[in-house]
Design a protein around this motif. Structure first.
Motif, PDB file in Angstrom:
ATOM      1  N   GLY A 225      -1.182  -0.660  -4.163  1.00 17.49           N
ATOM      2  CA  GLY A 225      -0.373  -0.645  -5.373  1.00 17.49           C
ATOM      3  C   GLY A 225      -0.884  -1.581  -6.452  1.00 17.49           C
ATOM      4  O   GLY A 225      -0.507  -1.453  -7.621  1.00 17.49           O
ATOM      5  N   LEU A 226      -1.754  -2.510  -6.085  1.00 21.69           N
ATOM      6  CA  LEU A 226      -2.273  -3.481  -7.048  1.00 21.69           C
ATOM      7  C   LEU A 226      -3.592  -3.066  -7.692  1.00 21.69           C
ATOM      8  O   LEU A 226      -4.030  -3.700  -8.653  1.00 21.69           O
TER       9      LEU A 226
ATOM     10  N   ILE B 258       2.033  -1.260   5.913  1.00 21.30           N
ATOM     11  CA  ILE B 258       2.768  -1.833   4.782  1.00 21.30           C
ATOM     12  C   ILE B 258       1.840  -2.698   3.926  1.00 21.30           C
ATOM     13  O   ILE B 258       1.847  -2.606   2.688  1.00 21.30           O
ATOM     14  N   MET B 259       1.010  -3.529   4.555  1.00 22.31           N
ATOM     15  CA  MET B 259       0.098  -4.389   3.805  1.00 22.31           C
ATOM     16  C   MET B 259      -0.901  -3.568   3.002  1.00 22.31           C
ATOM     17  O   MET B 259      -1.180  -3.870   1.832  1.00 22.31           O
TER      18      MET B 259
ATOM     19  N   ASP C  18       0.854  -2.126  -0.005  1.00 19.34           N
ATOM     20  CA  ASP C  18       1.078  -3.149  -1.025  1.00 19.34           C
ATOM     21  C   ASP C  18      -0.196  -3.442  -1.819  1.00 19.34           C
ATOM     22  O   ASP C  18      -0.172  -3.537  -3.043  1.00 19.34           O
TER      23      ASP C  18
END
Length: 120
Positions: A85-86, A78-79, A82
């Motif tokens: 996505g940046l 998950i990290m 995330d």
């Protein structure tokens, strides 16, 4: 026939071990070359000792260890998603590749968890 360059002067062959100092210099050069070009020799010379800073309780059962590993891998996945996505470009692709490897590890741990026989 005319030769445009003269013959090189004849020289005596010089051994690098003529004096004690040259032997020491040669040994030092060999150690330096081994250190930089063959680092595995130094690594393999010392036996591996695991750090005792973080220890897993040896009495913890296999199921609990697998559950903890599964949850840790899921969190890491998950990290990574995330953070991916940046960012854009090759860094994003690298992060998504790492996330995929983490997910494959999570799948393997979950499969092992399915096969654990619970002992009460």
């Amino acid at each position: 026939m005319f030769k445009p360059t003269p013959n090189p002067p004849e020289t005596d062959s010089v051994s690098p071990y003529e004096s004690l100092d040259s032997r020491k210099l040669h040994d030092a050069a060999e150690r330096a070359l081994d250190h930089y070009l063959n680092p595995t020799a130094a690594i393999m010379a010392a036996p591996y000792q695991a750090s005792t800073m973080f220890l897993v309780n040896p009495e913890t059962d296999t199921e609990s260890l697998l559950v903890n590993a599964s949850e840790s891998l899921a969190s890491a996945s998950i990290m990574l998603g995330d953070v991916a996505g940046l960012v854009d470009g090759p860094i994003r692709r690298t992060l998504l590749g790492i996330a995929q490897v983490v997910m494959l590890g999570e799948l393997a741990v979950n499969r092992a968890l399915d096969r654990v026989e619970v002992t009460d």
